[in-house]
Design a protein around this motif. Structure first.
Motif, PDB file in Angstrom:
ATOM      1  N   LEU A   1      55.428  32.516  22.132  1.00 12.80           N
ATOM      2  CA  LEU A   1      53.530  32.798  22.207  1.00 12.80           C
ATOM      3  C   LEU A   1      52.822  32.123  23.477  1.00 12.80           C
ATOM      4  O   LEU A   1      52.054  33.290  23.647  1.00 12.80           O
ATOM      5  CB  LEU A   1      53.423  32.669  20.997  1.00 12.80           C
ATOM      6  CG  LEU A   1      53.892  33.340  19.778  1.00 12.80           C
ATOM      7  CD1 LEU A   1      53.731  32.799  18.919  1.00 12.80           C
ATOM      8  CD2 LEU A   1      53.904  34.934  19.512  1.00 12.80           C
ATOM      9  N   LEU A   2      53.009  31.190  23.241  1.00 15.25           N
ATOM     10  CA  LEU A   2      52.106  30.680  24.629  1.00 15.25           C
ATOM     11  C   LEU A   2      52.443  31.374  26.588  1.00 15.25           C
ATOM     12  O   LEU A   2      51.012  31.459  26.109  1.00 15.25           O
ATOM     13  CB  LEU A   2      52.192  29.289  24.405  1.00 15.25           C
ATOM     14  CG  LEU A   2      51.384  28.260  24.422  1.00 15.25           C
ATOM     15  CD1 LEU A   2      51.682  27.007  23.944  1.00 15.25           C
ATOM     16  CD2 LEU A   2      50.056  28.192  24.555  1.00 15.25           C
ATOM     17  N   SER A   3      54.101  31.821  26.324  1.00 15.72           N
ATOM     18  CA  SER A   3      53.865  32.096  27.605  1.00 15.72           C
ATOM     19  C   SER A   3      53.472  33.672  27.752  1.00 15.72           C
ATOM     20  O   SER A   3      54.320  34.067  28.736  1.00 15.72           O
ATOM     21  CB  SER A   3      55.126  31.326  27.882  1.00 15.72           C
ATOM     22  OG  SER A   3      56.502  32.037  27.486  1.00 15.72           O
ATOM     23  N   GLU A   4      53.899  34.379  26.423  1.00 16.04           N
ATOM     24  CA  GLU A   4      54.066  35.658  26.446  1.00 16.04           C
ATOM     25  C   GLU A   4      52.454  36.947  25.883  1.00 16.04           C
ATOM     26  O   GLU A   4      52.407  37.902  26.692  1.00 16.04           O
ATOM     27  CB  GLU A   4      54.881  36.443  25.165  1.00 16.04           C
ATOM     28  CG  GLU A   4      56.445  36.067  26.144  1.00 16.04           C
ATOM     29  CD  GLU A   4      56.696  36.867  27.201  1.00 16.04           C
ATOM     30  OE1 GLU A   4      55.970  37.773  27.039  1.00 16.04           O
ATOM     31  OE2 GLU A   4      57.307  36.348  27.826  1.00 16.04           O
ATOM     32  N   VAL A   5      51.752  35.726  25.060  1.00 22.45           N
ATOM     33  CA  VAL A   5      50.614  36.360  24.549  1.00 22.45           C
ATOM     34  C   VAL A   5      49.546  36.343  25.479  1.00 22.45           C
ATOM     35  O   VAL A   5      49.033  37.587  26.061  1.00 22.45           O
ATOM     36  CB  VAL A   5      50.401  35.856  23.087  1.00 22.45           C
ATOM     37  CG1 VAL A   5      49.164  36.323  23.123  1.00 22.45           C
ATOM     38  CG2 VAL A   5      51.947  36.331  22.470  1.00 22.45           C
ATOM     39  N   GLY A   6      48.912  35.616  26.090  1.00 21.67           N
ATOM     40  CA  GLY A   6      48.022  35.955  27.197  1.00 21.67           C
ATOM     41  C   GLY A   6      46.510  35.558  25.564  1.00 21.67           C
ATOM     42  O   GLY A   6      47.018  35.012  24.363  1.00 21.67           O
ATOM     43  N   GLY A   7      45.160  35.858  26.289  1.00 26.70           N
ATOM     44  CA  GLY A   7      44.026  36.394  25.512  1.00 26.70           C
ATOM     45  C   GLY A   7      43.877  35.507  24.739  1.00 26.70           C
ATOM     46  O   GLY A   7      44.424  33.690  24.957  1.00 26.70           O
ATOM     47  N   ALA A   8      43.284  35.812  23.544  1.00 25.47           N
ATOM     48  CA  ALA A   8      42.709  34.599  22.687  1.00 25.47           C
ATOM     49  C   ALA A   8      43.642  33.918  21.995  1.00 25.47           C
ATOM     50  O   ALA A   8      44.103  32.626  21.268  1.00 25.47           O
ATOM     51  CB  ALA A   8      41.512  34.590  22.303  1.00 25.47           C
TER      52      ALA A   8
ATOM     53  N   ASP B   1      43.601  44.899  22.040  1.00 26.09           N
ATOM     54  CA  ASP B   1      44.756  45.001  22.416  1.00 26.09           C
ATOM     55  C   ASP B   1      45.769  43.623  21.766  1.00 26.09           C
ATOM     56  O   ASP B   1      46.258  43.428  21.790  1.00 26.09           O
ATOM     57  CB  ASP B   1      45.161  43.400  23.488  1.00 26.09           C
ATOM     58  CG  ASP B   1      44.098  42.539  24.149  1.00 26.09           C
ATOM     59  OD1 ASP B   1      43.332  42.410  22.271  1.00 26.09           O
ATOM     60  OD2 ASP B   1      43.172  41.761  24.840  1.00 26.09           O
TER      61      ASP B   1
ATOM     62  N   GLY C   1      49.487  44.964  20.301  1.00 25.33           N
ATOM     63  CA  GLY C   1      49.797  45.306  21.899  1.00 25.33           C
ATOM     64  C   GLY C   1      50.655  43.412  21.743  1.00 25.33           C
ATOM     65  O   GLY C   1      51.598  42.858  22.190  1.00 25.33           O
ATOM     66  N   ASN C   2      49.146  42.582  21.375  1.00 28.62           N
ATOM     67  CA  ASN C   2      49.378  41.076  22.036  1.00 28.62           C
ATOM     68  C   ASN C   2      50.368  40.618  21.160  1.00 28.62           C
ATOM     69  O   ASN C   2      51.413  39.771  20.990  1.00 28.62           O
ATOM     70  CB  ASN C   2      48.226  40.154  21.616  1.00 28.62           C
ATOM     71  CG  ASN C   2      47.758  40.238  22.931  1.00 28.62           C
ATOM     72  OD1 ASN C   2      47.848  41.202  23.873  1.00 28.62           O
ATOM     73  ND2 ASN C   2      46.360  40.190  22.865  1.00 28.62           N
TER      74      ASN C   2
ATOM     75  N   ARG D   1      54.413  42.451  21.314  1.00 28.72           N
ATOM     76  CA  ARG D   1      55.674  41.763  22.725  1.00 28.72           C
ATOM     77  C   ARG D   1      55.337  39.646  22.314  1.00 28.72           C
ATOM     78  O   ARG D   1      56.778  39.933  22.883  1.00 28.72           O
ATOM     79  CB  ARG D   1      54.072  41.444  23.825  1.00 28.72           C
ATOM     80  CG  ARG D   1      54.649  41.230  24.877  1.00 28.72           C
ATOM     81  CD  ARG D   1      53.876  41.756  25.919  1.00 28.72           C
ATOM     82  NE  ARG D   1      52.530  40.763  25.939  1.00 28.72           N
ATOM     83  CZ  ARG D   1      51.462  41.261  25.424  1.00 28.72           C
ATOM     84  NH1 ARG D   1      50.884  42.187  25.398  1.00 28.72           N
ATOM     85  NH2 ARG D   1      50.576  39.728  25.567  1.00 28.72           N
TER      86      ARG D   1
ATOM     87  N   PRO E   1      47.112  31.127  22.447  1.00 32.13           N
ATOM     88  CA  PRO E   1      47.110  29.810  22.470  1.00 32.13           C
ATOM     89  C   PRO E   1      46.720  29.018  20.958  1.00 32.13           C
ATOM     90  O   PRO E   1      47.255  28.140  20.627  1.00 32.13           O
ATOM     91  CB  PRO E   1      45.669  29.263  23.644  1.00 32.13           C
ATOM     92  CG  PRO E   1      44.855  30.293  24.390  1.00 32.13           C
ATOM     93  CD  PRO E   1      45.859  31.794  23.514  1.00 32.13           C
ATOM     94  N   LEU E   2      45.676  30.102  20.565  1.00 33.08           N
ATOM     95  CA  LEU E   2      45.645  29.642  18.902  1.00 33.08           C
ATOM     96  C   LEU E   2      46.878  29.625  17.962  1.00 33.08           C
ATOM     97  O   LEU E   2      47.231  28.764  17.465  1.00 33.08           O
ATOM     98  CB  LEU E   2      44.806  30.894  18.593  1.00 33.08           C
ATOM     99  CG  LEU E   2      43.154  30.733  19.147  1.00 33.08           C
ATOM    100  CD1 LEU E   2      41.882  32.033  18.605  1.00 33.08           C
ATOM    101  CD2 LEU E   2      42.924  29.270  18.648  1.00 33.08           C
TER     102      LEU E   2
END
Ligand SMILES: Nc1ncnc2c1ncn2[C@@H]1O[C@H](COP(=O)(O)OP(=O)(O)O)[C@@H](O)[C@H]1O
Ligand SMILES: Nc1ncnc2c1ncn2[C@@H]1O[C@H](COP(=O)(O)OP(=O)(O)O)[C@@H](O)[C@H]1O
Ligand SMILES: [Mg+2]
Ligand SMILES: [Mg+2]
Ligand SMILES: [Mg+2]
Ligand SMILES: [Mg+2]
Lengths: 332, 209, 332, 209
Positions: B72-79, B37, B40-41, B44, B82-83
């Motif tokens: 990015l913080l509110s759209e990506v998720g995953g590891a 993903d 996509g992450n 997006r 936040p990184l």
């Protein structure tokens, strides 16, 4: 890829609407989010229990919303942890003033996003506690990994914590029983086939006709070991052996088990596995108190299964056997 | 709009374009040792970031970077959410007084520090940190020791990041999903290190333009 | 073929043992048969309800054994009707003296074997009635077919008949409500992929990457029509349209719906379909009283789904909403 | 053991062997227009029948046929179970007085009648009936009109059954699972007609031996 999907970009959104359309009396969606909560959340006088993670594990997570289990569930993109701001809304919606337990499956992505959210809501005065489920015995917990993954054992954590909260226990007590499940549960999974994510549209990994993956997680990630194809009994042996070695249970110990389908495996095969699992447990002098068979935590259309064993005492039996009424799990 | 702010907005747009182009390549890398993903992450998240920064009324560098990070913080998720996102937000104050050689170095250092605070990864864990550390070290040294112009230093940093990406291939992962694979992770290139390199290449591209 | 199977010849036998091991308090197996009955069968003073058919449709049939639904279920080989002598044992075990309703899915194999069994037990003095479910609107009921197939609507027949019997109604009444469901229900299914039977070990039919089958049954048989691949919304349109044309309902009619997975399709996709289904029903002026989403009647590992719509009145709502407690379906 | 009884036991064994050999072929035929189980159904059922008749104490033709039929009834299921099994059981009394030209014709006629009673299929419905009707008609005519020896008549009947099997290919099914396919059933050979042919071929083989 041939799937019952319109546009991969919309699949999570449309799935959530389809869930609400299926269970309009049980769940509702927070506007402009991918968060579902039980219809009557926050429940007055009750500690809230929330969970969440990437989509593609259905019925996890929103399938477990309801009496005796979860108050809220956040859905990320497929296999992608929800974002911190959605998790913030999730926790807020589950808090009746008694505090909220966040059930997190161990993985950096989930942990980092949940912790960010937890810090934010705590600043606004909400009591937040968390437990991190890491039941996957396939991954060694060492300096060289990001720790054991949280997989199907999480359902039992939801169940026990949910039951305890329904009794009216406080946040500390709810967190204690959640952690107690975590301390007593182990899971190992395997894949016959890779799953296909909507984003990629083809198999995440190639698995030849004569090989299988042992020690997979629930994100379509390749497993810990690839081996030649084995019979159902051999696979069951292998998974169960690893779980039992990890748990190291005493003779006569009562256990609860889950044979969990990965999404693409028919129930017929899961029952074949359950038959062998129960034989093996009997041979080890263990007593099965309850046995679940079905799709509890999946990886989209992956074929394969996981085996979960949880040692239970009187307290856990009471909590795991307590009534629950959710779309995906009803305990009378 | 300040020239500098304009440049940063343009950089975010360029990054968004590039990551859309690399989307399936990044997802393929993540398929091999992760969960398919990352492309996509990134695509997006950065597309949303580009939209968000394009709408800023007063796009000073700090505001642009902060907005991109928040998005990015509110759209990506995953590891990676936040990184990338959190680190941009927290590092953005270093650009309060604009883009100078000095502030760029401070920004780079803080960004790296925040990534490591959140993710707890060290060099050799086979993550984006493997691209970042040589890049930030090289950038800082080029500016502070060799007195290079920031753009020339950035060019060196990009080459350094490439080394870091290449380095992720032959090593075993100890962080992120790839760590679950144990020895099987050896031989594969880390997706997050790769996307870090692409982002830096775009920054360089905009800076030289 | 890579499956969680030991020997294809043993798969049904081992599955049944695995089911009993999963639900030891709810079901038991009649010795030397492939018949499972609810643990307390025959239930004193209650009409017995039995069903059965080939295996490979799990949780159908044995998953619906229990209070408020079935008393007994016979499992044939994979996709093969049970034999007449097993059906005879099935009916015998379900008879408490009040008679037994046989719920048969229309197909020559099932009908011939059930009828043979029915005649045999009647000779021994058991009251037997039967209903034949033929809800599959894809097959035209004409001289040129063996009639419409019985598919997922059968679950609702089990549910209504089971609830009526639980009320203490007599055999005639139980048969009447079963027939009432049959008269008001329609289903149509589709496949994205073929299933793989243990016997054949490879796909029953080839379905290229860009084609789908419309109007499939539940036996891995090819469908009525092969078309180019469509989006989830288009597929939902097509299936729903056919069902609604067949049912020809009045404006404002209340309905209950099932989006049924064929076994290999992840729940995510089923919810995407449910979302569109409910929109279409709304557009047609129909009112959804209840909506089920899940794997109710499957075709092994086939990917695809079926859509069932059943018109409900007060009587059917009461019966379909009445309590049931079975491994696969719990209604509170 | 009577010679005749022995021959019938041998025939059942030969059929069992043959259907095991044809197992995957029959299943392939059933895949195309049915549910891919006919080979397994036949192989399983006839193997059990062969075992059962081998254990008979006094294997007179009627008893052997009846036992084979009962075994099929309880082992096969599906459409073919009651059709093959039930019809053998009900037709077996025709062999009460042994195997003669006359009794063989009577048996064949009753067998066909029972298949049609149970299954309600007519010629042209694309079922086993399409192989049976020409075979039974030819057999009867050869014996009764042409005064042929039963074995020669059986040989003619087998050729007739083959015609019937071939005939199922170009027609549309109206019975059985294949009927669900409508026009798409055209062009495929019916599995049940095919297994009927194989069984007859084995009978002939044993009879000529
Ligand atoms: N603890 C960590 N520290 C630094 N980087 C990490 C860490 N965990 C993962 N990563 C980076 O994140 C990348 C994966 O991002 P992505 O695929 O978007 O998220 P996820 O792993 O949640 O699916 C990895 O390739 C790696 O570079
Ligand atoms: N009504 C019928 N009358 C005669 N023969 C039939 C009928 N229905 C099916 N058959 C025969 O049965 C065959 C299929 O048998 P089998 O595959 O074993 O059972 P099933 O159709 O239940 O899977 C068909 O090829 C056809 O020849
Ligand atoms: Mg992910
Ligand atoms: Mg990833
Ligand atoms: Mg069949
Ligand atoms: Mg068949």
């Amino acid at each position: 890829m041939k799937k019952l999907i319109n546009d991969p970009d919309d699949v999570v959104d449309e799935m959530l609407d389809g869930m609400v359309a299926a269970y309009p009396d049980q769940v509702r969606r927070l506007p402009d989010t991918k968060v579902l909560v039980r219809d009557d959340a926050p429940v007055d006088g009750k500690v809230g229990i929330v969970s969440g993670g990437g989509s593609g594990h259905e019925p996890t997570h929103a399938g477990y919303l309801g009496e005796g289990m979860l108050d809220g569930a956040a859905a990320g993109e497929v296999f992608t942890s929800p974002t911190a701001d959605e998790l913030e809304e999730l926790v807020g919606a589950a808090d009746s003033g008694e505090g909220v337990l966040m059930v997190i499956k161990n993985y950096e992505g989930d942990v980092m996003n949940f912790e960010t959210a937890g810090e934010m809501v705590e600043m606004e005065g909400t009591d937040v506690a968390q437990v991190v489920v890491d039941d996957d015995v396939a991954v060694e917990d060492s300096l060289y990994t990001s720790g054991r993954r949280g997989v199907c054992g999480t359902i039992l954590v939801h169940k026990a914590a949910g039951a305890k909260a329904a009794e009216g226990a406080d946040l500390d007590e709810v967190q204690r029983v959640a952690q107690k499940v975590i301390d007593n549960v182990g899971t190992m999974g395997m894949a016959l086939t890779s799953c296909i994510t909507p984003e990629k549209g083809e198999a995440t990994f190639d698995l030849p006709e004569d090989e299988i993956e042992l020690g997979i997680g629930i994100h379509g990630e390749p497993g810990v070991e690839r081996t030649d194809v084995m019979s159902a009994d051999e696979i069951t042996e292998e998974l169960t052996q690893n779980v039992l070695e990890d748990l190291d249970l005493d003779d006569g110990q009562e256990v609860m088990t889950i044979v969990n389908g990965m999404g693409g495996t028919p129930q017929m095969e899961l029952f074949v596995v359950n038959r062998k699992l129960q034989q093996i447990l009997g041979d080890h002098g263990l007593e099965t108190w309850d046995a679940w068979v079905g799709d509890y935590m999946t990886s989209l259309d992956m074929e394969g299964c996981s085996i979960t064993v949880c040692a239970v005492d009187e307290e856990l039996k009471e909590l795991l056997g307590a009534p629950a009424e959710t779309p995906a799990l009803t305990v009378k | 709009m300040s020239d500098e702010g304009e440049a940063v907005v343009a950089a975010v747009a360029a990054v968004a374009d590039r990551l859309e182009t690399e989307r399936s390549h990044l997802t393929d890398l993540d398929s091999a040792i992760g969960d398919a993903d990352h492309g996509g992450n990134m695509a997006r998240g950065w597309a949303a970031a580009a939209e968000a920064v394009a709408e800023l009324d007063d796009p000073e560098p700090m505001a642009v970077v902060k907005t991109a990070g928040k998005t990015l913080l509110s759209e990506v998720g995953g590891a990676s959410g936040p990184l990338y996102g959190g680190s941009l937000v927290f590092a953005s104050p270093e650009l309060e007084d604009g883009l100078t050689a000095e502030s760029s170095v401070a920004f780079a250092e803080t960004y790296l520090e925040k990534v490591q605070d959140r993710g707890d990864a060290r060099v050799g864990d086979k993550t984006m940190v493997d691209a970042l550390v040589p890049a930030v070290h090289t950038f800082k040294k080029s500016v502070e020791v060799d007195d290079m112009e920031p753009v020339a230093a950035l060019s060196k940093a990009v080459a350094a990041a490439q080394r870091g990406v290449d380095f992720t291939v032959p090593i075993r992962a100890s962080k992120g999903r790839a760590s679950y694979l144990g020895w099987r992770s050896v031989g594969h290139q880390d997706p997050g290190a790769t996307s870090t390199l692409y982002i830096m290449e775009e920054l360089l591209d905009v800076a030289t333009a």
